[in-house]
Design a protein around this motif. Structure first.
Motif, PDB file in Angstrom:
ATOM      1  N   GLY A   7      43.791  36.924  51.554  1.00 58.33           N
ATOM      2  CA  GLY A   7      42.862  36.777  50.444  1.00 58.33           C
ATOM      3  C   GLY A   7      42.610  35.290  50.269  1.00 58.33           C
ATOM      4  N   SER A  74      46.684  37.744  47.749  1.00 57.23           N
ATOM      5  CA  SER A  74      45.695  37.385  46.724  1.00 57.23           C
ATOM      6  C   SER A  74      44.348  38.005  47.067  1.00 57.23           C
ATOM      7  CB  SER A  74      45.588  35.859  46.603  1.00 57.23           C
ATOM      8  OG  SER A  74      45.494  35.255  47.890  1.00 57.23           O
ATOM      9  N   GLY A  76      41.463  41.026  46.971  1.00 58.51           N
ATOM     10  CA  GLY A  76      40.979  42.047  46.035  1.00 58.51           C
ATOM     11  C   GLY A  76      39.940  41.505  45.101  1.00 58.51           C
ATOM     12  N   LEU A  88      41.390  46.473  36.863  1.00 62.12           N
ATOM     13  CA  LEU A  88      41.203  46.202  38.301  1.00 62.12           C
ATOM     14  C   LEU A  88      42.105  47.093  39.165  1.00 62.12           C
ATOM     15  CD1 LEU A  88      41.442  42.281  38.125  1.00 62.12           C
ATOM     16  CD2 LEU A  88      39.356  43.659  38.066  1.00 62.12           C
ATOM     17  N   ARG A  91      40.978  49.581  42.197  1.00 60.19           N
ATOM     18  CA  ARG A  91      40.300  48.865  43.284  1.00 60.19           C
ATOM     19  C   ARG A  91      41.296  48.021  44.090  1.00 60.19           C
ATOM     20  NH1 ARG A  91      35.898  46.011  39.696  1.00 60.19           N
ATOM     21  NH2 ARG A  91      37.317  46.653  38.046  1.00 60.19           N
ATOM     22  N   ASN A  92      42.190  47.340  43.410  1.00 64.80           N
ATOM     23  CA  ASN A  92      43.116  46.471  44.142  1.00 64.80           C
ATOM     24  C   ASN A  92      44.256  47.242  44.801  1.00 64.80           C
ATOM     25  OD1 ASN A  92      41.568  44.255  43.804  1.00 64.80           O
ATOM     26  ND2 ASN A  92      42.701  43.420  42.069  1.00 64.80           N
ATOM     27  N   VAL A  95      42.937  48.126  48.092  1.00 65.11           N
ATOM     28  CA  VAL A  95      42.995  46.963  49.012  1.00 65.11           C
ATOM     29  C   VAL A  95      44.419  46.805  49.569  1.00 65.11           C
ATOM     30  CG1 VAL A  95      42.843  44.430  49.133  1.00 65.11           C
ATOM     31  CG2 VAL A  95      41.071  45.734  47.938  1.00 65.11           C
ATOM     32  N   SER A 116      47.454  39.290  43.187  1.00 66.98           N
ATOM     33  CA  SER A 116      46.311  40.097  42.754  1.00 66.98           C
ATOM     34  C   SER A 116      46.636  40.857  41.471  1.00 66.98           C
ATOM     35  CB  SER A 116      45.933  41.106  43.847  1.00 66.98           C
ATOM     36  OG  SER A 116      45.685  40.439  45.056  1.00 66.98           O
ATOM     37  N   ASN A 117      45.657  40.981  40.618  1.00 67.29           N
ATOM     38  CA  ASN A 117      45.844  41.646  39.318  1.00 67.29           C
ATOM     39  C   ASN A 117      45.524  43.132  39.372  1.00 67.29           C
ATOM     40  OD1 ASN A 117      46.788  39.830  37.339  1.00 67.29           O
ATOM     41  ND2 ASN A 117      44.837  38.729  37.402  1.00 67.29           N
ATOM     42  N   MET A 122      50.571  45.744  40.614  1.00 66.18           N
ATOM     43  CA  MET A 122      50.339  45.507  42.049  1.00 66.18           C
ATOM     44  C   MET A 122      51.658  45.179  42.761  1.00 66.18           C
ATOM     45  SD  MET A 122      47.244  46.209  42.412  1.00 66.18           S
ATOM     46  CE  MET A 122      47.188  45.810  44.136  1.00 66.18           C
TER      47      MET A 122
END
Ligand SMILES: NC(=O)C1=CN([C@@H]2O[C@H](COP(=O)(O)OP(=O)(O)OC[C@H]3O[C@@H](n4cnc5c(N)ncnc54)[C@H](O)[C@@H]3O)[C@@H](O)[C@H]2O)C=CC1
Ligand SMILES: CC(=O)C(=O)O
Length: 310
Positions: A7, A74, A76, A88, A91-92, A95, A116-117, A122
């Protein structure tokens, strides 16, 4: 130590830049769905290296992560103005479902550092997919909120943020808990320090600092679309604690067996971070109201995580 960054957007590149400037890695490798972006970030950061510390900065596919001691995740989507971190999640999580297996195939002995949040959940997702030891799947958690708390407290007291010892606990997000009871300036409680210098921490001042910490991301996102420098420096700080086996006390997130009666939840507490990842977790002394808020934060995270697993 070789550090992978999956990311290469704002957060990943800020982490790479902070690592390069601090001398936190011997090698940094960027991986991104957008290969051109990963290459561009690597080249740009490589051009800062002659002003800093020796470090090889490259981009590549997952196989380039071979030998990485730690991989920062990181990748997403990030929040749009007004959006919460928790929104989020699905969606993440998708990923991470695509990314983590490839990371571990290339670097089976790596540690994972999740940015990532929503970072706490996560972290739980990363643990579930990777099957690694929980101490080696670390979320940046409230390392950034703790920095914001120290910065605002230091500003009020007129001292360096580095002389403030205070932590934000629980979720990296709306339900986080500023631990005032044990917050210290030097060796004094912050209340005693503030009284002695004639700048008391009144309820109004505390409320302003609480709001400043809790709403910081929303305010910055409103102004520039995203946040990256603070978290970039925080991620580099965690990497250095691991690389140098510093045993630094940092507020980071891992899946924790029990917090205020809530079981198996990822959130932040002060933890000792060294070469093995999280070596110990501290249980801070809290006011009753702080303990209740920490329990509520843990419940929020647990409930949201359970929506994902069904
Ligand atoms: N933990 C913390 O304190 C903070 C966390 N964040 C979070 O970090 C994450 C990244 O934020 P930004 O860098 O601003 O976003 P960004 O949009 O600038 O970068 C995300 C990158 O992920 C890449 N990506 C997406 N799917 C991928 C996949 N399947 N494989 C490989 N790469 C993929 C994209 O191509 C993009 O380059 C967000 O979830 C954001 O909310 C942001 C600030 C602070
Ligand atoms: C975006 C985010 O999580 C932060 O800046 O706190």
């Amino acid at each position: 130590m070789k550090v992978g960054i999956v990311g290469a957007g704002m957060v990943g590149s800020a982490a790479g830049y902070a690592l390069a400037l601090r001398g936190g890695a011997s090698e940094i490798v960027f991986v991104d769905l957008n290969e051109k972006l990963a290459v561009a970030q690597a080249e740009d950061i490589a051009h800062a290296v002659p002003f800093a510390h020796p470090c090889k900065v490259t981009a590549g596919g997952y196989d380039a992560l071979d030998g990485a001691g730690i991989v920062i995740l990181s990748a997403g989507v990030a929040q749009k103005p007004g959006e919460s971190r928790l929104s989020l999640l699905s969606r993440n999580a998708e990923v991470f479902g695509k990314v983590i297996e490839s990371v571990l195939k290339a670097a089976p002995d790596t540690m994972l550092l999740v940015a990532s949040n929503p970072v706490d959940i996560m972290t739980e997702v990363a643990l579930r997919i990777s099957g690694l030891d929980p101490a080696r799947v670390i979320g940046s958690g409230t390392i950034l909120d703790t920095a914001r708390f120290r910065s605002l407290l230091g500003g009020h007291l007129g001292i360096a943020a580095q002389s403030v010892h205070a932590y934000v606990l629980g979720e990296h997000g709306d339900s986080e808990v500023l631990a005032w009871r044990d917050a210290r300036a030097g060796s004094e409680t912050v209340d005693s320090f503030a009284q002695q210098i004639g700048r008391p921490l009144t309820d109004d001042v505390k409320a302003r600092i609480d709001e400043g910490v809790r709403r910081a991301a929303y305010k910055i996102i409103e102004g520039k679309g995203a946040t990256w420098y603070g978290i970039g420096a925080g991620l580099a700080r965690i990497v250095q604690a691991v690389r140098d086996d510093q045993r630094a006390v940092l507020s980071v997130s891992i899946v924790t067996p029990e917090v205020q009666g809530v079981t198996d939840v990822a959130l932040s507490l002060p933890r000792v971070v060294g070469a093995g990842g999280v070596l110990h977790t501290l249980t801070p002394a809290l006011e009753d109201s702080e303990a209740a808020a920490l329990r509520a934060s843990a419940e929020t995270l647990k409930d949201t995580a359970s929506q994902l697993t069904g």
